[in-house]
Design a protein around this motif. Structure first.
Motif, PDB file in Angstrom:
ATOM      1  N   LEU A   1     -14.332 -21.429  11.200  1.00 47.78           N
ATOM      2  CA  LEU A   1     -14.897 -22.201  10.329  1.00 47.78           C
ATOM      3  C   LEU A   1     -16.220 -22.018  11.978  1.00 47.78           C
ATOM      4  CD1 LEU A   1     -16.400 -24.426   8.918  1.00 47.78           C
ATOM      5  CD2 LEU A   1     -15.099 -25.537   9.713  1.00 47.78           C
TER       6      LEU A   1
ATOM      7  N   LEU B   1     -12.445 -31.394  10.879  1.00 47.52           N
ATOM      8  CA  LEU B   1     -11.187 -31.917  10.833  1.00 47.52           C
ATOM      9  C   LEU B   1      -9.751 -30.999  10.006  1.00 47.52           C
ATOM     10  CD1 LEU B   1     -11.702 -35.130  11.171  1.00 47.52           C
ATOM     11  CD2 LEU B   1     -11.244 -33.367  12.797  1.00 47.52           C
ATOM     12  N   ARG B   2     -10.436 -30.470   8.966  1.00 50.90           N
ATOM     13  CA  ARG B   2      -9.964 -29.767   7.933  1.00 50.90           C
ATOM     14  C   ARG B   2      -9.540 -28.927   8.274  1.00 50.90           C
ATOM     15  NH1 ARG B   2     -12.456 -31.439   2.586  1.00 50.90           N
ATOM     16  NH2 ARG B   2     -12.612 -33.865   2.840  1.00 50.90           N
ATOM     17  N   ALA B   3      -9.915 -27.995   9.105  1.00 48.10           N
ATOM     18  CA  ALA B   3     -10.218 -26.640   9.655  1.00 48.10           C
ATOM     19  C   ALA B   3      -9.153 -26.166  11.208  1.00 48.10           C
ATOM     20  CB  ALA B   3     -11.570 -25.865   9.401  1.00 48.10           C
ATOM     21  N   TRP B   4      -9.541 -27.395  11.911  1.00 45.73           N
ATOM     22  CA  TRP B   4      -8.397 -28.018  12.537  1.00 45.73           C
ATOM     23  C   TRP B   4      -7.577 -28.047  12.274  1.00 45.73           C
ATOM     24  CZ3 TRP B   4      -5.602 -32.203  13.440  1.00 45.73           C
ATOM     25  CH2 TRP B   4      -4.967 -31.462  14.437  1.00 45.73           C
ATOM     26  N   ASN B   5      -7.013 -28.614  11.454  1.00 49.16           N
ATOM     27  CA  ASN B   5      -5.391 -29.047  10.198  1.00 49.16           C
ATOM     28  C   ASN B   5      -4.793 -27.310  10.271  1.00 49.16           C
ATOM     29  OD1 ASN B   5      -3.225 -30.314   9.608  1.00 49.16           O
ATOM     30  ND2 ASN B   5      -4.320 -30.163   7.611  1.00 49.16           N
ATOM     31  N   GLN B   6      -5.745 -26.686   9.240  1.00 51.30           N
ATOM     32  CA  GLN B   6      -5.285 -25.161   8.948  1.00 51.30           C
ATOM     33  C   GLN B   6      -4.979 -24.035  10.925  1.00 51.30           C
ATOM     34  OE1 GLN B   6      -4.671 -24.792   6.608  1.00 51.30           O
ATOM     35  NE2 GLN B   6      -5.448 -26.557   5.277  1.00 51.30           N
TER      36      GLN B   6
ATOM     37  N   TRP C   1      -7.320 -23.021  12.442  1.00 57.81           N
ATOM     38  CA  TRP C   1      -8.601 -22.573  12.884  1.00 57.81           C
ATOM     39  C   TRP C   1      -8.883 -22.327  14.347  1.00 57.81           C
ATOM     40  CZ3 TRP C   1     -10.866 -22.757   6.754  1.00 57.81           C
ATOM     41  CH2 TRP C   1      -9.989 -22.500   6.082  1.00 57.81           C
TER      42      TRP C   1
ATOM     43  N   GLU D   1      -2.091 -29.247  18.620  1.00 60.05           N
ATOM     44  CA  GLU D   1      -1.400 -29.341  17.707  1.00 60.05           C
ATOM     45  C   GLU D   1      -1.917 -28.412  16.436  1.00 60.05           C
ATOM     46  OE1 GLU D   1       0.525 -32.374  16.935  1.00 60.05           O
ATOM     47  OE2 GLU D   1       0.687 -33.341  18.592  1.00 60.05           O
ATOM     48  N   GLY D   2      -2.691 -27.739  16.440  1.00 61.73           N
ATOM     49  CA  GLY D   2      -4.382 -27.094  15.296  1.00 61.73           C
ATOM     50  C   GLY D   2      -4.945 -26.505  16.016  1.00 61.73           C
TER      51      GLY D   2
ATOM     52  N   GLY E   1     -16.092 -33.550   9.378  1.00 63.96           N
ATOM     53  CA  GLY E   1     -15.576 -33.932   8.622  1.00 63.96           C
ATOM     54  C   GLY E   1     -14.555 -32.953   8.813  1.00 63.96           C
ATOM     55  N   LEU E   2     -14.499 -32.053   7.884  1.00 59.77           N
ATOM     56  CA  LEU E   2     -14.504 -30.432   7.348  1.00 59.77           C
ATOM     57  C   LEU E   2     -14.446 -29.751   8.878  1.00 59.77           C
ATOM     58  CD1 LEU E   2     -17.323 -28.635   4.943  1.00 59.77           C
ATOM     59  CD2 LEU E   2     -15.100 -28.821   4.837  1.00 59.77           C
TER      60      LEU E   2
ATOM     61  N   VAL F   1     -10.489 -32.995  21.879  1.00 58.53           N
ATOM     62  CA  VAL F   1      -9.039 -33.894  22.379  1.00 58.53           C
ATOM     63  C   VAL F   1      -8.754 -33.129  21.300  1.00 58.53           C
ATOM     64  CG1 VAL F   1      -7.987 -35.256  22.035  1.00 58.53           C
ATOM     65  CG2 VAL F   1     -10.091 -36.020  23.476  1.00 58.53           C
ATOM     66  N   LEU F   2      -8.467 -32.827  20.734  1.00 60.39           N
ATOM     67  CA  LEU F   2      -8.035 -32.422  19.051  1.00 60.39           C
ATOM     68  C   LEU F   2      -7.572 -30.696  19.240  1.00 60.39           C
ATOM     69  CD1 LEU F   2      -9.895 -32.972  16.007  1.00 60.39           C
ATOM     70  CD2 LEU F   2      -7.229 -33.510  17.033  1.00 60.39           C
TER      71      LEU F   2
END
Lengths: 198, 198
Positions: free
Chosen positions: A125, A44-49, A51, A80-81, A41-42, A74-75
């Motif tokens: 991360l 996901l946040r790093a991907w969104n930043q 990183w 997109e991240g 889950g963490l 996939v992410l």
């Protein structure tokens, strides 16, 4: 949870901004569920930043966590991240060409690569999944891990999961959560199920 | 963790397969980190199974968890797994056209929609994020929640997060993890940081 106020203002000579950008060592331990799940889950946040994320699965069989792996791949490929690199001990680390003689040797090879990546600042991360076990078993020296984490350059966050996190690691970590089991379906005879356990 | 053997074989007249496909009620509670993060990690598994996932964020301000939201929206739109619907109380639930007078009313409206979706079997996994709070505060009746979960049709898994999960909910749940805080950067004066807290 919404943002909170710190419980104390430290006398460390750092500005709030410097403190805020400090690299974190995070440990998820305990016998309950959610240690690895929360680590992914963490991610996901790093991907969104945006990183770069590096996952190292320190488990002999890496059949488990296929859902997280596919989702993060996939992410990472979505553009997109951030990027996602996923390394599995269970399939033999991709950078090791020879046969590894034991799980102990495999775990050590994984840790050697993590050290190289930390020195090179490859990721922002690191998810070192189930890495508490090789430390607990003495396969990887905890003091060496603590030292390498302490001396790592830049702002690289590291999440380590697994039961029995060594006390020296807990002491050195910034954020430690103990996942306690209150109740589990296996207690009443239910086996793990698709979409929940994997 | 790898798969385990159940600790007991129940005398419930069900086959292993029936038991395995039983809908689960999962609770992540406690004062430590990782309750929501682990719930969103579970959503990755559900997505990987091709399941429709419904997220209901029972928080007044939904600025938090933007990373998880964006990641799950990208996954849901990728066509490679299940769909993802993300509902936010903080922005006013999308299905409520009038102004809601209070957080209490908003929480109740959210729960009413969850009940409708459960009856219609809209999703296969429900993430009811921070839903323990409105129950703890008495805004939503815990006994009613327990009853609606007990009577839900089909195989719909429900994850509820938040501190202070009511005892009746814990009793009714199949899988309960208490996230305990061992150490948190805020204790030593560090504020939350990008990519870690959101």
């Amino acid at each position: 949870m919404p943002q909170g106020q710190p419980n104390a203002v430290p006398d460390d000579g750092l500005t709030t901004r410097q403190r805020r950008n400090r690299p974190l060592t995070i440990v998820h331990t305990g016998i309950g569920k959610g240690k690895s799940t929360a680590a992914f889950g963490l991610a996901l946040r790093a991907w969104n930043q945006g990183w770069p994320v590096g996952v190292f699965q320190f488990v002999k069989s890496a059949k488990w966590k296929v859902g997280e792996e596919r989702a993060l791949r996939v992410l990472g490929a979505s553009g997109e991240g951030g990027t996602v690199a996923w390394h599995k001990m269970g399939e033999g680390w991709s950078w090791v060409q020879r046969d590894l003689e034991s799980s102990e040797e495999a775990a050590r090879e994984g840790w050697e690569q993590v050290k190289r990546d930390l020195a090179a600042e490859t990721y922002r991360l690191y998810v070192l999944d189930e890495f508490a076990y090789p430390m607990h078993w003495g396969w990887v020296d905890t003091a060496e891990v603590v030292g390498a984490l302490r001396d790592r350059p830049g702002t690289q966050h590291v999440v380590i999961t697994g039961r029995n996190a060594p006390p020296a690691l807990v002491d050195a970590a910034d954020l430690v959560t103990d996942m306690s089991k209150v109740k589990h379906p296996m207690d009443v005879g239910q086996k793990g199920q698709r979409g929940i356990e994997w």
